[in-house]
Design a protein around this motif. Structure first.
Motif: not given
Length: 409
Positions: A20-24, A343-347, A368-372
């Protein structure tokens, strides 16, 4: 009041939670990188596919397989977690309702901090507010809960469609009557794109609080009727022993899987087709109708995913292969918050400032990279500790009062 041991854990639940966390994360990526919280163009002109075959294909795949399927999965698990938590405390003679309320207060506080200071897409505060209704259903029969689920889904889908349709019609009337221009209606979104990409933390915080956070808090009561039935699905699955007695419920899980697929997939497919105007309808109708259909079809397709995972993880070899998802799932709260922080640091402008510059396909690769990274870090951390840092603090908050009381007694 000790933490649940690894042997006691239902690994399938951890795998589903990690899934679920990956899909979210995939679903949330568009909101991390573009101003969707203030964008109104789609309600006037209808949704459109991005340029490039790969970006368009990924947009359609995300709409069908991801959007509106994984936050229901997370929500269902919340309701199931409530049942497990409440039942265990009742068996041990502990004040389950009081401790559950403490748990929700913590979640509400964390959610508000997340919403105000990190990212506007927080779901935790909505979960906490909706969660206060769950104890009203703990003594209800499974049949009664099922009736509530069906009724609330129908009401929630109707309400969501009606509210969006009214907004869409109102905006179109203003534009067509030249009372307002689309550029003016979308001024806040254009400003958001600039502030998010270039602003400091303080500038972004001030903009988000005024233009996003306050509006999101005002919308909470409208979201409760769509979240509560998802919680109740989890409560129903807990009451009927669908996870604790999987072997005795194989036929029921197969029924859930096929109903979820055969009813959910057509509804979601119709939602995507309407949303991207395959039928050439008036643009202002497409987004509200698509959203309403996805409110119904998304949870059904979610149940297909859940049932499929339950059935395939019966094989120990498959369960072992999927255990990296379980590591992420065991630290769900920590990882959910970390996804936002990364994500907020990236964007955002105080980080790398990539807001508005990343395509759909690039966004998926970033997710995918963040989740990995989360898979690796979760696995390493859980080798040394029983739970993640936020889970540890949450547990301390929940049980601290009772432990003090027990020592005094």
């Amino acid at each position: 009041m000790n933490s649940v041991s690894l042997k006691e854990r239902i690994h399938t639940l951890d795998i589903i939670r990690g899934f679920a966390l990956f899909g979210i994360l995939i679903a949330n990526m568009i909101a991390f990188k573009t101003p969707v919280f203030t964008e109104v163009r789609d309600l006037v002109e209808g949704a459109s596919l991005p340029e490039g075959a790969m970006n368009a294909a990924l947009t359609l795949m995300t709409a069908f397989f991801v959007d509106g399927k994984f936050y229901p999965m997370f929500s269902m698990l919340f309701g199931l977690g409530f049942y497990i938590f409440y039942s265990r405390l009742m068996k041990r003679g502990l004040p389950a309702r009081k401790m559950f309320m403490r748990r929700l207060v913590f979640l509400l506080l964390i959610g508000l901090v997340h919403l105000i200071f990190i990212w506007s897409g927080d779901i935790l505060h909505t979960y906490a507010i909706t969660g206060f209704l769950l104890p009203l259903f703990i003594e209800r029969s499974a049949k009664t809960i099922k009736i509530w689920v069906i009724s609330l889904f129908a009401f929630g889908a109707f309400m969501m469609t009606a509210l969006m349709l009214l907004s869409s019609i109102g905006m179109n009337m203003m534009v067509s009557g030249e009372m307002e221009s689309l550029e003016n209606l979308n001024h806040t979104a254009d400003l958001a794109a600039s502030v998010m990409a270039n602003g400091s933390f303080g500038e972004i915080l001030a903009f988000r609080f005024t233009n996003e956070v306050v509006l999101i808090l005002l919308q909470v009561l409208f979201l409760v009727p769509t979240i509560l039935p998802l919680f109740l699905i989890g409560l129903y699955l807990g009451k009927t022993g669908m996870f604790t007695e999987i072997e005795h419920n194989i036929k029921r899980w197969k029924k859930v899987m096929w109903v979820g697929l055969l009813v959910g997939a057509p509804l979601v497919g119709l939602s995507v087709a309407i949303g991207y105007n395959l039928f050439d309808w008036a643009p202002y109708l497409t987004v509200p109708l698509a959203e309403g259909l996805n409110v119904l079809g998304g949870p059904l397709l979610m149940l297909f995913y859940v049932a499929a995972i339950v059935l395939v993880t019966k094989k120990s070899s498959v369960e072992k292969m999927l255990m990296p998802f379980a590591s992420v799932g065991r630290m769900a709260l920590t990882n959910y918050l970390m996804q936002s922080i990364i994500a907020v640091i990236i964007f955002n402008g105080y980080g790398f400032g990539l807001f508005g510059q990343v395509s759909k396909s690039q966004g998926v690769l970033i997710a995918i990279a963040i989740y990995s990274i989360q898979v690796v870090l979760s696995h390493m951390l859980l080798k040394r500790y029983k739970q993640g840092p936020m889970e540890f603090v949450w547990r301390k908050w929940t049980y601290s009062g009772e432990k003090k009381h027990s020592k005094a007694a």
